[in-house]
Design an enzyme around this catalytic site. Structure first.
Site, mmCIF file in Angstrom:
data_model
loop_
_atom_site.group_PDB
_atom_site.id
_atom_site.type_symbol
_atom_site.label_atom_id
_atom_site.label_comp_id
_atom_site.label_asym_id
_atom_site.label_seq_id
_atom_site.Cartn_x
_atom_site.Cartn_y
_atom_site.Cartn_z
ATOM 1 N N GLY A 177 0.797 -1.213 0.000
ATOM 2 C CA GLY A 177 0.000 0.000 0.000
ATOM 3 C C GLY A 177 0.838 1.275 0.000
ATOM 4 O O GLY A 177 1.989 1.303 -0.441
ATOM 5 N N SER A 178 0.251 2.339 0.551
ATOM 6 C CA SER A 178 0.809 3.693 0.424
ATOM 7 C C SER A 178 2.159 3.890 1.092
ATOM 8 O O SER A 178 2.800 4.919 0.900
ATOM 9 C CB SER A 178 -0.184 4.710 1.016
ATOM 10 O OG SER A 178 -1.403 4.660 0.319
ATOM 11 N N ALA A 179 2.616 2.913 1.899
ATOM 12 C CA ALA A 179 3.912 3.058 2.563
ATOM 13 C C ALA A 179 5.053 3.199 1.566
ATOM 14 O O ALA A 179 6.118 3.721 1.906
ATOM 15 C CB ALA A 179 4.162 1.863 3.481
#
Length: 699
Positions: free
Chosen positions: A393-395
């Site tokens: 994800g956005s990490a």
């Protein structure tokens, strides 16, 4: 007259024959006498000339060099605490001589079984049969039962097979002492000549030692010695990283047997079979002790002399802190248990966390939990950090923004993108978590703070020079995936980090083309905000460390030093210290780096209400980082064709502290959480990891 002449002639002929017989006899006897005289002379010559030499030959001893095990190397944490050591224990041993026969083995087994009992093993059916037939009476009885037609074949293999079948059908029952004798018989039968084996090295009582010691003179080859066993004085949670050692019974791994044999191992040697124990086996095993053994021609051992006392295995000093490792594992278990209790982790299959020194690559702690959602059963699995991959994800957006800056798609002074959702033909709108219209446009720092998917997709389209008309069409070059993946690889995402542990995987790369061989433009957009390819957690901590230290991709490692432990076990003499290894230098300017680092700071300390990690704002020292969630589903292994599987999310966080001069980088993932109950479990875990680290270091 004629008659008289004939009679006289006959008489004269007989007289001649009688006269010639003694002459022939004399010749024969003379020859025999000469031969005997020659033989006696030769014997006398050998006796006088070579007698002493033959006597020495008869009394001559044969010699052989035999080896024996030495203690395995010890592993210490970074502060000198023993993580894995050797616990000495008494053992009953046996050394097989050259002349040992099956009858001898049977007799020794029966004699020794009167003084010791083996309870932790049970003889197999074949071992019972072998022991039973080692008795001459039983063997003769069974041989007599073999049909005449089989015996007449004179085929030993066929006859023996028939005897084995007969005994098997009889279901021989052994009493307790005989079962021990059968096990001893099997151990000794399988031993090499002049090799020393352990008959019993577990749960040996003082009474057994005393009994065997009193009767050693009646037990040829039997002795009392010392064995060792791996011990974990600081807990077993670290064992999944350290690995395991084979037992003497298991011996060498069958899949690598030839390798070990050609390197001087015996078949029953204990070797490392996983992770650090396997990786550093050549150092940990040490050098065997050797003795020279003299045996008479009869096969009996005459004497033994130590040639080399051996060298214990090398010691490893790890980068892990035993106390910090324990606290990280405990925190993970506590927080993950809370997630299960709340219902958020009902379908989750585990949770993982790792901490690394961003300046050196030294691993400070690795913790992991594997879970069976159906049975709600959990097990420690720290190695999931390197051998499990997840869509993060956005990490990963820090790497995406960095790529845009490095490749001059955007610049430190010109990085604003429209915050308008992406509408692809026949596809649901692709947007961020916040409502459409919340922002008209975003710069890179704010896009990181509020975790804008829209920003990353527009950046990707500009980067690969896509042609996009909302709701009508989107066209990308066939090579659209390449520059973005190459950029992620530069930070270590999607490729092995090279950590000094076996079993690391590179992750999972999603497909790039459809059935017609055309690039998948929607998947390129998913990749840009971390919702497509899968990475390992060790890759994530390497990536965030690269941002934390200013652009140096450091190779992770868990072995800091290699040395030798003193005889009293109180001192380590270091022979080798590992130096940090820079795998790659990110080619960004300081201004470009500042954009990403400021964005990571604002993720935690920003003022925008859509910031994703403000709960860490008050943690001291200050944390910078990036959170993420990736959509996933629960797939029931017992129902692979299930319809409408539950929708879940992988929750992640990567960060470092202190923000200005980082000493620790962390990465956490809680996969498979309920999106409605996701909570802030990854933030809680990050907080615990940072605070515990600096508490231990008194900072």
């Amino acid at each position: 007259m004629n008659f008289f002449k004939k009679k006289l002639k006959t008489k004269n002929d007989n007289s001649k024959k009688q006269a010639s017989t003694p002459v022939r006899m004399k010749i024969i006897l003379g020859i025999i006498f000469v031969l005997f005289a020659t033989l006696i002379g030769q014997l006398a010559y050998l006796q006088i000339g070579y007698g002493s030499r033959f006597k020495a030959e008869v009394q001559k001893s044969n010699s052989a060099v035999v080896s024996s095990q030495v203690p395995r190397g010890v592993m210490y944490d970074t502060k000198g605490r023993v993580l894995v050591g050797n616990r000495a224990k008494n053992a009953i041993t046996y050394t097989k001589s050259v002349s040992t026969t099956t009858e001898d083995i049977y007799a020794i087994s029966n004699a020794l079984s009167r003084y010791i009992t083996i309870n932790d093993e049970k003889p197999t059916e074949q071992q019972v049969i072998d022991y039973y037939l080692a008795n001459k009476k039983n063997s003769a009885k069974e041989s007599a039962k073999v049909p005449k037609s089989v015996r007449q074949t004179q085929d030993d293999e066929l006859i023996n097979k028939r005897i084995q079948q007969q005994v098997s059908a009889e279901h021989i029952k052994l009493n307790k002492r005989e079962r021990t004798a059968a096990l001893i018989y099997n151990k000794i039968s399988g031993a090499y000549t002049l090799s020393t084996i352990y008959i019993k090295n577990n749960h040996l009582t003082d009474k057994e030692i005393a009994s065997v010691g009193e009767h050693l003179s009646d037990l040829p080859g039997v002795g009392i010695g010392t064995d060792w066993q791996r011990s974990y004085p600081n807990g077993s949670s670290i064992q999944s990283i350290i690995g395991s050692v084979s037992t003497e019974k298991a011996g060498l791994p069958s899949d690598n047997l030839q390798y070990y044999l050609t390197n001087g191992y015996s078949r029953n040697d204990r070797v490392g079979t996983s992770y650090l124990e396997e990786k550093y086996e050549p150092l940990l095993k040490g050098t065997k002790a050797t003795s020279k053994v003299w045996t008479k021609n009869s096969g009996d051992i005459e004497q033994s002399k130590s040639v080399y006392s051996g060298q214990a295995g090398s010691s490893l000093v790890l980068t892990l802190d035993a106390q910090y490792q324990k606290e990280v594992q405990n925190s993970l278990e506590k927080i993950y248990s809370a997630a299960i209790s709340s219902g958020a982790a009902h379908y989750s299959n585990g949770a993982y966390a790792v901490a690394m020194n961003p300046k050196t690559g030294a691993i400070l702690a690795m913790a992991g939990i594997s879970r069976d959602p159906k049975k709600n059963k959990t097990t420690n699995n720290a190695l999931g950090v390197i051998n499990q991959s997840f869509v993060m994800g956005s990490a990963v957006k820090g790497a995406m923004v960095s790529g845009g800056l490095i490749n001059k798609v955007i610049s430190p002074t010109n990085n604003v993108m429209p915050d308008t959702p992406v509408y692809l033909p026949s596809t649901p709108v692709k947007k961020s978590v916040y409502p459409i219209g919340t922002f008209g446009a975003l710069d890179a720092e704010t896009a990181l703070e509020v975790s804008s998917n829209i920003y990353m997709m527009h950046l990707a389209m500009k980067w690969v020079k896509a042609s996009y008309v909302p709701k009508k069409s989107i066209h990308m070059p066939q090579t659209a995936f390449e520059p973005i993946r190459k950029n992620f690889n530069m930070f270590g995402l999607g490729q092995k980090t090279g950590i000094d542990l076996p079993g690391e995987i590179s992750g999972i790369q999603g497909r790039s083309f459809n059935e017609q061989g055309l690039v998948l433009p929607g998947s390129v957009l998913d990749l840009s905000y971390g919702n497509y390819d899968a990475y390992t957690l060790i890759q994530m901590v390497q990536y965030v460390s690269t941002i934390a230290n200013g652009g140096y991709r450091m190779q992770p490692y868990v072995v800091q030093s290699i040395g030798r432990t003193s005889n009293n076990g109180k001192k380590i003499y270091i022979d080798y210290n590992r130096k940090p290894n820079v795998q790659l230098r990110i080619p960004w300017t300081q201004a470009e780096l500042n954009i990403v680092r400021q964005g990571f700071w604002r993720v935690v300390h920003g003022t925008n209400s859509w910031g994703t990690a403000h709960k860490l704002k008050n943690v001291k020292p200050a944390i910078s980082g990036k959170s993420g969630t990736a959509q996933t589903f629960y797939y029931d292994p017992d129902n692979p064709n299930q319809k409408d599987p539950p929708e879940l999310v992988n929750a992640t966080f990567v960060g470092y502290a202190p923000s200005k001069n980082p000493e620790i980088a962390t990465a956490v993932i809680f996969p498979g959480l309920d999106p409605e109950l996701e909570g802030s479990y990854t933030l809680q875990m990050t907080k615990a990891m940072v605070q515990n680290y600096f508490k231990l270091h008194k900072k």
